[in-house]
Design an enzyme around this catalytic site. Structure first.
Site, PDB file in Angstrom:
ATOM      1  N   HIS A   1      11.344  53.648  51.996  1.00 46.72           N
ATOM      2  CA  HIS A   1      12.221  53.598  53.169  1.00 46.72           C
ATOM      3  C   HIS A   1      12.704  54.985  53.557  1.00 46.72           C
ATOM      4  O   HIS A   1      12.631  55.928  52.774  1.00 46.72           O
ATOM      5  CB  HIS A   1      13.459  52.734  52.867  1.00 46.72           C
ATOM      6  CG  HIS A   1      13.164  51.290  52.742  1.00 46.72           C
ATOM      7  ND1 HIS A   1      13.454  50.369  53.714  1.00 46.72           N
ATOM      8  CD2 HIS A   1      12.560  50.599  51.742  1.00 46.72           C
ATOM      9  CE1 HIS A   1      13.059  49.171  53.324  1.00 46.72           C
ATOM     10  NE2 HIS A   1      12.504  49.277  52.128  1.00 46.72           N
TER      11      HIS A   1
ATOM     12  N   GLU B   1      14.846  55.791  49.213  1.00 45.45           N
ATOM     13  CA  GLU B   1      15.318  56.187  50.545  1.00 45.45           C
ATOM     14  C   GLU B   1      15.099  57.693  50.629  1.00 45.45           C
ATOM     15  O   GLU B   1      15.825  58.475  50.031  1.00 45.45           O
ATOM     16  CB  GLU B   1      16.804  55.859  50.708  1.00 45.45           C
ATOM     17  CG  GLU B   1      17.130  54.372  50.696  1.00 45.45           C
ATOM     18  CD  GLU B   1      16.891  53.679  52.042  1.00 45.45           C
ATOM     19  OE1 GLU B   1      16.332  54.324  52.972  1.00 45.45           O
ATOM     20  OE2 GLU B   1      17.260  52.498  52.158  1.00 45.45           O
TER      21      GLU B   1
HETATM   22 ZN   LIG Z   1      14.530  50.760  55.565  1.00 42.72          ZN
END
Ligand SMILES: [Zn+2]
Length: 277
Positions: free
Chosen positions: A81, A148
């Site tokens: 992500h 992330e």
């Molecule tokens: Zn995401």
């Protein structure tokens, strides 16, 4: 081993984009997934599976993603992500990696390695490894992490997230974490002849041979798990390598043979049958 690569969202998923809509999160996620997949294919005994739609047309539901991973019998689940805070420009930033809120041991160890590699590769702020109750972490039956890789609503980081070089860097860093955690072995390199006539090349250095301390090889995973559990109780951090249909329980890989011998002797004393591979 079976590795699921999961690029979060789809191209049209609401909200998952830069504040100025100059990049959709899925574009970044899917590119990193592609590079990670290509890199992992260089390793022995590794098979990979995407749980997203690589075209980005469909935002595959979270349930479909974890169902696919569980049905496939994956060993590890890596969800990729890019972050956002409020969707408005801000100056916060950095990289963080999540594991499920119960802090499962193997996932945690993998997350720590991946996070460290990402920080080393990118030089971005280290937000650390965190726990969360995300669906893909909760509902996947295997070790699962969610990375992330920087903030889409930070202008500097968005520029990085858009760049091919940064995407490759992130993929390599995630691969490095997996390689370290699971003791993955690179396949013998296929040397392609140079395209132009060149001077004779010096022979390239041989890859470092690793001495792997192994305490068992089993055709049944349950038996390997049991042996690994025994080693864990004795204070070691074993990993299970899948090689030619065998589950090999290994404790450490050393480039110096003396160190492997030392570990082997210690394990023998504790009643393990040891083999240096
Ligand atoms: Zn995401």
């Amino acid at each position: 081993m079976k590795i699921v690569i999961d690029a979060g969202h789809g191209n049209s998923t609401a909200g998952k984009r830069a504040p100025d809509d100059s990049m959709r999160e899925h574009h970044f996620n899917a590119a990193v997934a592609r590079y990670l997949d290509a890199e992992l294919k260089n390793y022995e005994g590794v098979s990979t599976k995407f749980t997203h739609d690589p075209t980005g047309k469909n935002d595959v539901s979270l349930k479909a993603r974890t169902d696919a991973a569980n049905a496939w019998g994956a060993d590890v689940f890596v969800s990729i992500h890019a972050n956002a805070l409020t969707g408005k420009w801000h100056t916060g930033g950095g990289i963080e990696t999540f594991v499920y809120k119960t802090n499962p041991k193997e996932a945690r160890a993998l997350a720590e390695k991946v996070q460290a590699e990402l920080i080393k590769a990118t030089g971005l702020r280290n937000r650390g490894v965190k726990v969360a109750d995300f669906h893909v972490l909760r509902e996947s039956k295997m070790s699962a992490i969610l990375v992330e890789c920087g903030f889409m609503d930070n202008r500097e980081e968005l520029a990085l997230l858009k760049s091919d070089a940064y995407r490759r860097k992130c993929a390599q860093a995630i691969a490095n974490g997996l390689i370290a955690q699971y003791g993955l072995k690179r396949k013998a390199v296929v040397v392609t002849p140079p395209k132009q006539e060149t001077k004779p090349q010096a022979t390239s250095p041989k890859p470092t041979k690793l001495y792997r301390v192994q305490i068992g090889a089993y055709s049944k995973k349950a038996n390997a798990d049991a042996e690994a559990a025994k080693a864990k109780r004795a204070g070691y951090t074993p990993y299970i390598a899948v090689d030619k249909g065998l589950y090999k329980v290994q404790i450490g890989a050393y480039s110096v043979k003396v160190n492997a011998d030392k570990m082997a002797a210690e394990l023998k004393k504790k009643g393990f049958s040891v083999y240096i591979a």
